[in-house]
Scaffold this motif. Structure first.
Motif, PDB file in Angstrom:
ATOM      1  N   ILE A 212      10.704 -16.714  48.185  1.00  0.00           N
ATOM      2  CA  ILE A 212      11.952 -15.953  48.268  1.00  0.00           C
ATOM      3  C   ILE A 212      12.881 -16.385  47.136  1.00  0.00           C
ATOM      4  CG2 ILE A 212      13.999 -15.486  49.678  1.00  0.00           C
ATOM      5  CD1 ILE A 212      12.195 -16.040  52.163  1.00  0.00           C
ATOM      6  N   LEU A 213      13.443 -15.399  46.459  1.00  0.00           N
ATOM      7  CA  LEU A 213      14.424 -15.644  45.409  1.00  0.00           C
ATOM      8  C   LEU A 213      15.807 -15.410  45.995  1.00  0.00           C
ATOM      9  CD1 LEU A 213      14.854 -16.227  42.355  1.00  0.00           C
ATOM     10  CD2 LEU A 213      14.966 -13.732  42.059  1.00  0.00           C
ATOM     11  N   ALA A 214      16.700 -16.376  45.843  1.00  0.00           N
ATOM     12  CA  ALA A 214      18.070 -16.261  46.351  1.00  0.00           C
ATOM     13  C   ALA A 214      19.016 -16.090  45.169  1.00  0.00           C
ATOM     14  CB  ALA A 214      18.446 -17.493  47.160  1.00  0.00           C
TER      15      ALA A 214
ATOM     16  N   CYS B 156       7.997 -21.102  53.979  1.00  0.00           N
ATOM     17  CA  CYS B 156       8.809 -20.345  53.022  1.00  0.00           C
ATOM     18  C   CYS B 156       9.366 -21.280  51.956  1.00  0.00           C
ATOM     19  CB  CYS B 156       9.992 -19.669  53.716  1.00  0.00           C
ATOM     20  SG  CYS B 156       9.551 -18.473  54.961  1.00  0.00           S
ATOM     21  N   ARG B 157       9.413 -20.777  50.738  1.00  0.00           N
ATOM     22  CA  ARG B 157      10.076 -21.505  49.660  1.00  0.00           C
ATOM     23  C   ARG B 157      11.181 -20.608  49.135  1.00  0.00           C
ATOM     24  NH1 ARG B 157       6.350 -24.369  45.968  1.00  0.00           N
ATOM     25  NH2 ARG B 157       5.194 -22.777  46.934  1.00  0.00           N
ATOM     26  N   VAL B 158      12.413 -21.090  49.178  1.00  0.00           N
ATOM     27  CA  VAL B 158      13.561 -20.338  48.679  1.00  0.00           C
ATOM     28  C   VAL B 158      14.002 -20.985  47.372  1.00  0.00           C
ATOM     29  CG1 VAL B 158      15.937 -19.595  49.132  1.00  0.00           C
ATOM     30  CG2 VAL B 158      14.281 -19.687  51.014  1.00  0.00           C
ATOM     31  N   THR B 159      13.998 -20.198  46.301  1.00  0.00           N
ATOM     32  CA  THR B 159      14.414 -20.661  44.980  1.00  0.00           C
ATOM     33  C   THR B 159      15.709 -19.955  44.618  1.00  0.00           C
ATOM     34  OG1 THR B 159      12.105 -20.924  44.332  1.00  0.00           O
ATOM     35  CG2 THR B 159      13.729 -20.837  42.555  1.00  0.00           C
ATOM     36  N   VAL B 160      16.718 -20.717  44.246  1.00  0.00           N
ATOM     37  CA  VAL B 160      18.021 -20.144  43.899  1.00  0.00           C
ATOM     38  C   VAL B 160      18.037 -19.827  42.399  1.00  0.00           C
ATOM     39  CG1 VAL B 160      20.518 -20.491  43.891  1.00  0.00           C
ATOM     40  CG2 VAL B 160      19.139 -21.416  45.769  1.00  0.00           C
ATOM     41  N   TYR B 161      18.271 -18.565  42.077  1.00  0.00           N
ATOM     42  CA  TYR B 161      18.386 -18.125  40.681  1.00  0.00           C
ATOM     43  C   TYR B 161      19.739 -18.573  40.140  1.00  0.00           C
ATOM     44  CZ  TYR B 161      19.020 -14.996  36.702  1.00  0.00           C
ATOM     45  OH  TYR B 161      19.267 -14.488  35.452  1.00  0.00           O
ATOM     46  N   ASP B 162      19.740 -19.172  38.962  1.00  0.00           N
ATOM     47  CA  ASP B 162      20.984 -19.728  38.419  1.00  0.00           C
ATOM     48  C   ASP B 162      21.422 -19.101  37.096  1.00  0.00           C
ATOM     49  OD1 ASP B 162      19.104 -20.712  36.668  1.00  0.00           O
ATOM     50  OD2 ASP B 162      19.679 -22.813  36.894  1.00  0.00           O
TER      51      ASP B 162
ATOM     52  N   ARG C 161       7.970 -11.560  40.883  1.00  0.00           N
ATOM     53  CA  ARG C 161       7.084 -12.571  41.497  1.00  0.00           C
ATOM     54  C   ARG C 161       7.447 -12.871  42.946  1.00  0.00           C
ATOM     55  NH1 ARG C 161       8.079 -15.207  36.742  1.00  0.00           N
ATOM     56  NH2 ARG C 161       9.398 -16.675  37.824  1.00  0.00           N
ATOM     57  N   ALA C 162       8.708 -12.749  43.294  1.00  0.00           N
ATOM     58  CA  ALA C 162       9.155 -13.116  44.645  1.00  0.00           C
ATOM     59  C   ALA C 162       8.600 -12.140  45.683  1.00  0.00           C
ATOM     60  CB  ALA C 162      10.686 -13.121  44.700  1.00  0.00           C
ATOM     61  N   ASP C 163       8.348 -12.679  46.873  1.00  0.00           N
ATOM     62  CA  ASP C 163       7.954 -11.831  47.992  1.00  0.00           C
ATOM     63  C   ASP C 163       9.167 -11.133  48.588  1.00  0.00           C
ATOM     64  OD1 ASP C 163       5.134 -12.559  48.025  1.00  0.00           O
ATOM     65  OD2 ASP C 163       5.800 -14.522  48.774  1.00  0.00           O
ATOM     66  N   GLY C 164      10.343 -11.702  48.397  1.00  0.00           N
ATOM     67  CA  GLY C 164      11.577 -11.139  48.911  1.00  0.00           C
ATOM     68  C   GLY C 164      12.770 -11.736  48.200  1.00  0.00           C
ATOM     69  N   VAL C 165      13.923 -11.097  48.367  1.00  0.00           N
ATOM     70  CA  VAL C 165      15.159 -11.518  47.707  1.00  0.00           C
ATOM     71  C   VAL C 165      16.263 -11.631  48.754  1.00  0.00           C
ATOM     72  CG1 VAL C 165      16.910 -10.861  45.996  1.00  0.00           C
ATOM     73  CG2 VAL C 165      14.498 -10.362  45.553  1.00  0.00           C
ATOM     74  N   ILE C 166      17.021 -12.721  48.681  1.00  0.00           N
ATOM     75  CA  ILE C 166      18.205 -12.900  49.523  1.00  0.00           C
ATOM     76  C   ILE C 166      19.419 -12.941  48.603  1.00  0.00           C
ATOM     77  CG2 ILE C 166      19.449 -14.454  51.084  1.00  0.00           C
ATOM     78  CD1 ILE C 166      16.753 -15.437  52.131  1.00  0.00           C
ATOM     79  N   VAL C 167      20.452 -12.173  48.955  1.00  0.00           N
ATOM     80  CA  VAL C 167      21.663 -12.119  48.145  1.00  0.00           C
ATOM     81  C   VAL C 167      22.871 -12.481  49.004  1.00  0.00           C
ATOM     82  CG1 VAL C 167      23.171 -10.639  46.738  1.00  0.00           C
ATOM     83  CG2 VAL C 167      20.688 -10.303  46.671  1.00  0.00           C
ATOM     84  N   SER C 168      23.732 -13.313  48.436  1.00  0.00           N
ATOM     85  CA  SER C 168      25.014 -13.640  49.057  1.00  0.00           C
ATOM     86  C   SER C 168      26.075 -13.446  47.989  1.00  0.00           C
ATOM     87  CB  SER C 168      25.019 -15.087  49.549  1.00  0.00           C
ATOM     88  OG  SER C 168      26.229 -15.399  50.200  1.00  0.00           O
ATOM     89  N   CYS C 169      27.096 -12.652  48.306  1.00  0.00           N
ATOM     90  CA  CYS C 169      28.112 -12.438  47.266  1.00  0.00           C
ATOM     91  C   CYS C 169      29.502 -12.296  47.866  1.00  0.00           C
ATOM     92  CB  CYS C 169      27.760 -11.236  46.401  1.00  0.00           C
ATOM     93  SG  CYS C 169      28.240  -9.647  47.014  1.00  0.00           S
ATOM     94  N   PRO C 170      30.497 -12.668  47.078  1.00  0.00           N
ATOM     95  CA  PRO C 170      31.884 -12.490  47.501  1.00  0.00           C
ATOM     96  C   PRO C 170      32.303 -11.040  47.312  1.00  0.00           C
ATOM     97  CG  PRO C 170      31.833 -13.410  45.299  1.00  0.00           C
ATOM     98  CD  PRO C 170      30.401 -13.310  45.766  1.00  0.00           C
ATOM     99  N   GLU C 171      33.511 -10.753  47.724  1.00  0.00           N
ATOM    100  CA  GLU C 171      34.085  -9.431  47.521  1.00  0.00           C
ATOM    101  C   GLU C 171      35.241  -9.572  46.544  1.00  0.00           C
ATOM    102  OE1 GLU C 171      34.549  -6.649  50.831  1.00  0.00           O
ATOM    103  OE2 GLU C 171      36.698  -6.726  50.416  1.00  0.00           O
ATOM    104  N   TYR C 172      35.200  -8.790  45.484  1.00  0.00           N
ATOM    105  CA  TYR C 172      36.286  -8.774  44.501  1.00  0.00           C
ATOM    106  C   TYR C 172      36.884  -7.374  44.495  1.00  0.00           C
ATOM    107  CZ  TYR C 172      34.295 -13.108  42.552  1.00  0.00           C
ATOM    108  OH  TYR C 172      33.817 -14.380  42.366  1.00  0.00           O
TER     109      TYR C 172
END
Length: 180
Positions: free
Chosen positions: A4-6, A32-38, A68-79
């Motif tokens: 999983i790509l975060a 599961c392996r979660v990798t944070v994209y930077d 490559r990721a099996d899935g993507v997780i996104v967390s974002c603020p609101e502007y």
């Protein structure tokens, strides 16, 4: 192993969204392996003329990571009731690629006040043909907290369990979408 790509939509050093994703990675179930994209802040502004052979290296890195990721997780603020420009720019680099098509994706939240951005981001990702998982919502309220306070909240047993359960449920969604 589910990969999983975060992606955090915030570029702030003390971002609550980035802290949530880092904690998610640390508390992911063992399958599961979660990798944070930077690299969001290093992406050049999207220009369709720069696609193909002219795709900038950081954009290629993001495209490859999503592919490559099996899935993507996104967390974002609101502007200003919307999705931050940096995150939208990153998504724009994926628009004409197959990376997002059918890719399982889940949104997680570090603030209960990001309702407009949540709706906008979900609409953008659906339009891009991400397969949005919406059965389990993870919200760990970190808004207004300093890093030590965030760390304490994210280390609480209830928070750790909620993160593990959310990633586990998302992994089940990913598995169910895989061809048999």
């Amino acid at each position: 192993m589910i990969e999983i790509l975060a992606i955090s939509g915030s570029l702030r050093a003390a971002s609550t969204n980035s802290a949530l994703l880092t904690a998610l990675a640390a508390n992911a179930p063992s399958d599961c392996r979660v990798t944070v994209y930077d690299g969001l802040g290093r992406l050049p502004i999207f220009n369709p003329d720069d696609e193909g052979e002219r795709t900038p290296p950081e954009a290629s890195r993001l495209i490859d990571a999503v592919t490559r990721a099996d899935g993507v997780i996104v967390s974002c603020p609101e502007y200003a009731h919307g999705v931050p420009g940096g995150l939208k720019n990153g998504l724009d680099w994926l628009v004409s690629r197959d990376a997002a098509v059918g890719k399982p994706a889940m949104l997680v939240h570090a603030s209960p006040r990001s309702l407009f951005a949540r709706a906008a981001l979900a609409e953008i990702m659906r339009t891009m043909s991400f397969a949005l998982y919406e059965d389990t919502a993870l919200e760990v309220v970190l808004i207004g907290k300093k890093p030590p306070e965030m760390d304490n909240i994210l280390a609480e047993p209830a928070s750790r369990l909620a993160m593990r359960e959310a990633v586990s449920a998302f992994a089940g969604f990913i598995r169910a979408r895989r061809p048999t």
